[in-house]
Write a protein that holds these residues in place. Structure first.
Motif, PDB file in Angstrom:
ATOM      1  N   GLY A  24      20.643  57.597 100.121  1.00 52.94           N
ATOM      2  CA  GLY A  24      21.313  58.653 100.857  1.00 52.94           C
ATOM      3  C   GLY A  24      20.823  58.920 102.267  1.00 52.94           C
ATOM      4  O   GLY A  24      21.058  60.007 102.794  1.00 52.94           O
ATOM      5  N   LEU A  42      23.477  70.678  99.158  1.00 52.68           N
ATOM      6  CA  LEU A  42      24.139  69.438  98.748  1.00 52.68           C
ATOM      7  C   LEU A  42      25.458  69.767  98.057  1.00 52.68           C
ATOM      8  O   LEU A  42      25.578  70.789  97.391  1.00 52.68           O
ATOM      9  CB  LEU A  42      23.249  68.671  97.763  1.00 52.68           C
ATOM     10  CG  LEU A  42      21.834  68.336  98.210  1.00 52.68           C
ATOM     11  CD1 LEU A  42      21.088  67.637  97.090  1.00 52.68           C
ATOM     12  CD2 LEU A  42      21.842  67.466  99.456  1.00 52.68           C
ATOM     13  N   ARG A  83      24.947  62.250  92.470  1.00 53.25           N
ATOM     14  CA  ARG A  83      24.538  60.926  92.927  1.00 53.25           C
ATOM     15  C   ARG A  83      23.024  60.809  93.061  1.00 53.25           C
ATOM     16  O   ARG A  83      22.428  59.792  92.711  1.00 53.25           O
ATOM     17  CB  ARG A  83      25.183  60.608  94.288  1.00 53.25           C
ATOM     18  CG  ARG A  83      24.599  59.338  94.835  1.00 53.25           C
ATOM     19  CD  ARG A  83      25.308  58.654  95.949  1.00 53.25           C
ATOM     20  NE  ARG A  83      24.588  57.408  96.162  1.00 53.25           N
ATOM     21  CZ  ARG A  83      25.120  56.223  96.152  1.00 53.25           C
ATOM     22  NH1 ARG A  83      26.400  56.088  95.984  1.00 53.25           N
ATOM     23  NH2 ARG A  83      24.369  55.161  96.297  1.00 53.25           N
ATOM     24  N   TYR A  84      22.399  61.851  93.611  1.00 54.62           N
ATOM     25  CA  TYR A  84      20.967  61.762  93.905  1.00 54.62           C
ATOM     26  C   TYR A  84      20.107  62.483  92.865  1.00 54.62           C
ATOM     27  O   TYR A  84      18.951  62.800  93.130  1.00 54.62           O
ATOM     28  CB  TYR A  84      20.701  62.302  95.313  1.00 54.62           C
ATOM     29  CG  TYR A  84      21.563  61.613  96.351  1.00 54.62           C
ATOM     30  CD1 TYR A  84      21.434  60.243  96.580  1.00 54.62           C
ATOM     31  CD2 TYR A  84      22.522  62.308  97.076  1.00 54.62           C
ATOM     32  CE1 TYR A  84      22.239  59.594  97.494  1.00 54.62           C
ATOM     33  CE2 TYR A  84      23.330  61.665  97.998  1.00 54.62           C
ATOM     34  CZ  TYR A  84      23.195  60.309  98.200  1.00 54.62           C
ATOM     35  OH  TYR A  84      23.991  59.662  99.099  1.00 54.62           O
ATOM     36  N   GLN A 106      26.971  65.043  95.718  1.00 53.20           N
ATOM     37  CA  GLN A 106      25.634  64.597  96.145  1.00 53.20           C
ATOM     38  C   GLN A 106      24.593  64.948  95.095  1.00 53.20           C
ATOM     39  O   GLN A 106      23.668  64.170  94.843  1.00 53.20           O
ATOM     40  CB  GLN A 106      25.279  65.250  97.488  1.00 53.20           C
ATOM     41  CG  GLN A 106      26.075  64.674  98.648  1.00 53.20           C
ATOM     42  CD  GLN A 106      25.931  65.498  99.911  1.00 53.20           C
ATOM     43  OE1 GLN A 106      25.657  66.696  99.878  1.00 53.20           O
ATOM     44  NE2 GLN A 106      26.117  64.855 101.052  1.00 53.20           N
ATOM     45  N   LEU A 128      19.588  62.948 104.099  1.00 55.50           N
ATOM     46  CA  LEU A 128      20.995  62.865 104.502  1.00 55.50           C
ATOM     47  C   LEU A 128      21.155  63.090 106.003  1.00 55.50           C
ATOM     48  O   LEU A 128      22.089  62.582 106.630  1.00 55.50           O
ATOM     49  CB  LEU A 128      21.824  63.892 103.719  1.00 55.50           C
ATOM     50  CG  LEU A 128      22.037  63.551 102.237  1.00 55.50           C
ATOM     51  CD1 LEU A 128      22.482  64.777 101.455  1.00 55.50           C
ATOM     52  CD2 LEU A 128      23.073  62.434 102.081  1.00 55.50           C
ATOM     53  N   ASN A 143      27.082  52.819  99.185  1.00 57.94           N
ATOM     54  CA  ASN A 143      27.111  54.261  99.467  1.00 57.94           C
ATOM     55  C   ASN A 143      28.061  54.538 100.629  1.00 57.94           C
ATOM     56  O   ASN A 143      27.677  54.439 101.795  1.00 57.94           O
ATOM     57  CB  ASN A 143      25.709  54.776  99.798  1.00 57.94           C
ATOM     58  CG  ASN A 143      25.666  56.292  99.806  1.00 57.94           C
ATOM     59  OD1 ASN A 143      26.711  56.947  99.859  1.00 57.94           O
ATOM     60  ND2 ASN A 143      24.464  56.843  99.757  1.00 57.94           N
ATOM     61  N   GLN A 182      16.229  65.947 100.037  1.00 55.64           N
ATOM     62  CA  GLN A 182      17.441  65.132 100.070  1.00 55.64           C
ATOM     63  C   GLN A 182      18.263  65.473 101.310  1.00 55.64           C
ATOM     64  O   GLN A 182      18.854  64.598 101.932  1.00 55.64           O
ATOM     65  CB  GLN A 182      18.270  65.363  98.809  1.00 55.64           C
ATOM     66  CG  GLN A 182      19.489  64.455  98.704  1.00 55.64           C
ATOM     67  CD  GLN A 182      19.103  62.981  98.611  1.00 55.64           C
ATOM     68  OE1 GLN A 182      18.216  62.610  97.846  1.00 55.64           O
ATOM     69  NE2 GLN A 182      19.733  62.146  99.432  1.00 55.64           N
ATOM     70  N   ARG A 183      18.277  66.751 101.674  1.00 53.85           N
ATOM     71  CA  ARG A 183      19.002  67.151 102.901  1.00 53.85           C
ATOM     72  C   ARG A 183      18.386  66.432 104.111  1.00 53.85           C
ATOM     73  O   ARG A 183      19.083  65.970 105.000  1.00 53.85           O
ATOM     74  CB  ARG A 183      18.904  68.664 103.043  1.00 53.85           C
ATOM     75  CG  ARG A 183      19.782  69.279 104.109  1.00 53.85           C
ATOM     76  CD  ARG A 183      21.236  69.149 103.758  1.00 53.85           C
ATOM     77  NE  ARG A 183      21.900  68.203 104.636  1.00 53.85           N
ATOM     78  CZ  ARG A 183      23.103  67.694 104.425  1.00 53.85           C
ATOM     79  NH1 ARG A 183      23.798  68.029 103.363  1.00 53.85           N
ATOM     80  NH2 ARG A 183      23.617  66.847 105.257  1.00 53.85           N
ATOM     81  N   GLU A 209      28.991  57.145 101.833  1.00 48.10           N
ATOM     82  CA  GLU A 209      28.608  58.321 102.603  1.00 48.10           C
ATOM     83  C   GLU A 209      27.689  57.966 103.781  1.00 48.10           C
ATOM     84  O   GLU A 209      27.606  58.706 104.761  1.00 48.10           O
ATOM     85  CB  GLU A 209      27.887  59.283 101.661  1.00 48.10           C
ATOM     86  CG  GLU A 209      27.606  60.636 102.242  1.00 48.10           C
ATOM     87  CD  GLU A 209      26.978  61.565 101.204  1.00 48.10           C
ATOM     88  OE1 GLU A 209      27.240  62.759 101.297  1.00 48.10           O
ATOM     89  OE2 GLU A 209      26.249  61.097 100.314  1.00 48.10           O
TER      90      GLU A 209
END
Lengths: 384, 91
Positions: free
Chosen positions: A168, A118, A125-126, A122, A144, A212, A140-141, A214
């Motif tokens: 995310g 990340l 944010r997360y 990121q 995403l 968001n 989280q990856r 992103e």
């Protein structure tokens, strides 16, 4: 502090500076830290052999007991113990690095760190969900990289899209050919008064990207039909079904089975909601649960029957909850279970949904089943 | 008496109740008693005297299709759930 080395045979310890010279001179490097530490970064030429494995595995890893070995850990305590164990097995040339890996790197030692999963932005944010053990950076990856298709950017789609984007999910596709209507705003919280008349997918994109930037929002301004369903769902990992009619639900079910896409199902009526997850050939499908659709008068849409505003909020978020588990590969989904929510009584009930061996879509005669799939072995409910 | 959960789309046929009591030792008997009490319900969920295919019936959390169908036993403490599909969603 107890000195554990006091009772152990004498070992040779070297400073970071000396260790760098020994490495240069061809000493074989043994890293006795744990795998998790190794994964965070390590000396590229080192061999991983956690301290607990030294006695059992050193002879396989280094058969020649006269090999010059430079043994290191994070600071020098574990490596000292490792060298003592090696000496007890007859290794004569092992030295322990007494010093930190930070110093090793500072003095120019080789170091290989994994590409960060990340970016710093990121991570900020997360941060709240990175703290959850089942998510972390790897999870989280996955989020995403996840691609989620919402059928309908209305009552059910609004809450799920908001939370999926906020947390995310990398790509959110929206299938909807409607425009925002004033009567939607009571529950479709993606949309706003100043966007009445705007295509719902466009309104949704504005809201979601404000939340968001992103998240990639893909607008599919069309109605899901038998002709476009496969094209629409092909590039997504999970489909969230918030449609308003049976024809679409059956069309989606069959295409999702064919393309092996999990579908998170939600339906609502006034004060009542139903949620379940269909995992192709691992659990039941929509046709297993409802082989026949009711006549129209027994299945009116929200436009005809009305719906409480918070109901799609609650049901849509339960759908989003399923999406997280499917993408992360954790927990227990609603596959094989139909969850029923009664808002009037504030009560949840569930019934088991079985895979039907006679199901025309996913049963033994399924046109979508590969020969290798043993249908009979996967008929249990809650297969995952 | 067992308790029968009535889905929202059928509640008007039983005077608005979410749950009604009916007696019987099997699903068939419970339904017979239910339809006697609420004839309007019979017209909604039966075809030619048979329960319509679009209504799922559960005894507690088990679909009777995977038990003994209408002959599935029903105990006093059991809950019978009638459950037709719901269409509602987004628009």
């Amino acid at each position: 502090m107890t000195d554990q080395t006091a009772t152990q045979p004498q070992i040779r310890e070297v400073s970071v500076g000396d260790a760098l010279r020994l490495a240069e001179a061809g000493y074989r490097i043994i890293d006795v830290r744990e795998e998790l530490e190794w994964n965070d970064g390590h000396i590229p030429s080192a061999t991983l052999l956690p301290l607990g494995d030294v006695l059992d595995r050193i002879e396989a890893v280094v058969p020649d007991k006269t090999t010059p070995l430079l043994v290191h850990c994070a600071a020098g305590a574990r490596s000292a113990r490792a060298v003592a164990r090696m000496q007890s097995l007859g290794y004569t040339n092992a030295v322990s690095l007494k010093g930190s890996m930070l110093d090793w790197r500072r003095l120019g030692g080789d170091w290989e760190a994994p590409q960060p999963l990340l970016t710093p932005a990121q991570q900020r944010r997360y941060s709240r969900q990175l703290l959850i053990p089942e998510i972390g950076q790897k999870g989280q990856r996955k989020l995403l990289d996840g691609k989620v298709l919402l059928i309908g950017a209305g009552g059910l789609g609004s809450p799920s899209a908001l939370y999926l984007a906020a947390s995310g999910i990398g790509t959110i596709g929206l299938v909807d050919d409607d425009a925002v209507d004033e009567s939607n705003l009571q529950r479709q919280v993606l949309h706003t008064v100043d966007r009445i008349g705007m295509p719902k997918t466009e309104s949704a994109r504005i809201t979601l990207n404000a939340l968001n930037p992103e998240t990639r929002i893909v607008e599919h301004r069309e109605r899901l039909t038998a002709d476009n369903v496969e094209r629409l769902i092909a590039n997504y990992d999970v489909i969230v079904d918030g449609t308003d009619n049976f024809d679409t639900r059956y069309v989606l079910n069959d295409a999702a089975l064919k393309l092996r896409k999990p579908v998170v199902h939600g339906s609502i009526y006034r004060w009542d909601g139903q949620i379940t997850t269909f995992v192709p050939f691992a659990g039941p499908c929509y046709r297993c649960m409802y082989p026949t659709q009711p006549p129209e008068e027994l299945a009116p849409s929200c436009a005809v029957a009305g719906v409480l505003g918070v109901l799609p909020g609650i049901v849509g978020l339960l759908q989003a909850n399923e999406v997280f588990k499917l993408l992360l590969g954790v927990g227990e989904t609603l596959a094989g279970r139909l969850l029923m929510f009664d808002a009037m009584a504030t009560r949840f009930d569930e019934v088991k949904v079985w895979r039907d061996p006679q199901c025309p879509a996913c049963g033994e005669a399924s046109p979508f089943v590969a020969a290798s799939v043993q249908v009979a072995e996967t008929l249990e409910p809650a297969a995952r | 008496m067992s308790s029968v959960r009535i889905p929202p789309v059928l509640r008007d046929a039983v005077g608005g109740s979410r749950s009604v009591a009916a007696s019987g030792a099997t699903v068939a008997e419970v339904l017979r008693d239910l339809f006697q009490q609420f004839p309007a319900l019979r017209d909604r969920v039966t075809e030619d005297g048979e329960l319509s295919r679009f209504v799922n019936v559960y005894v507690n959390d088990r679909d009777v299709r995977y038990r003994e169908g209408l002959e599935t036993p029903v105990a006093e403490a059991d809950t019978v759930i009638l459950l037709p599909a719901m269409a509602g969603g987004s628009s």
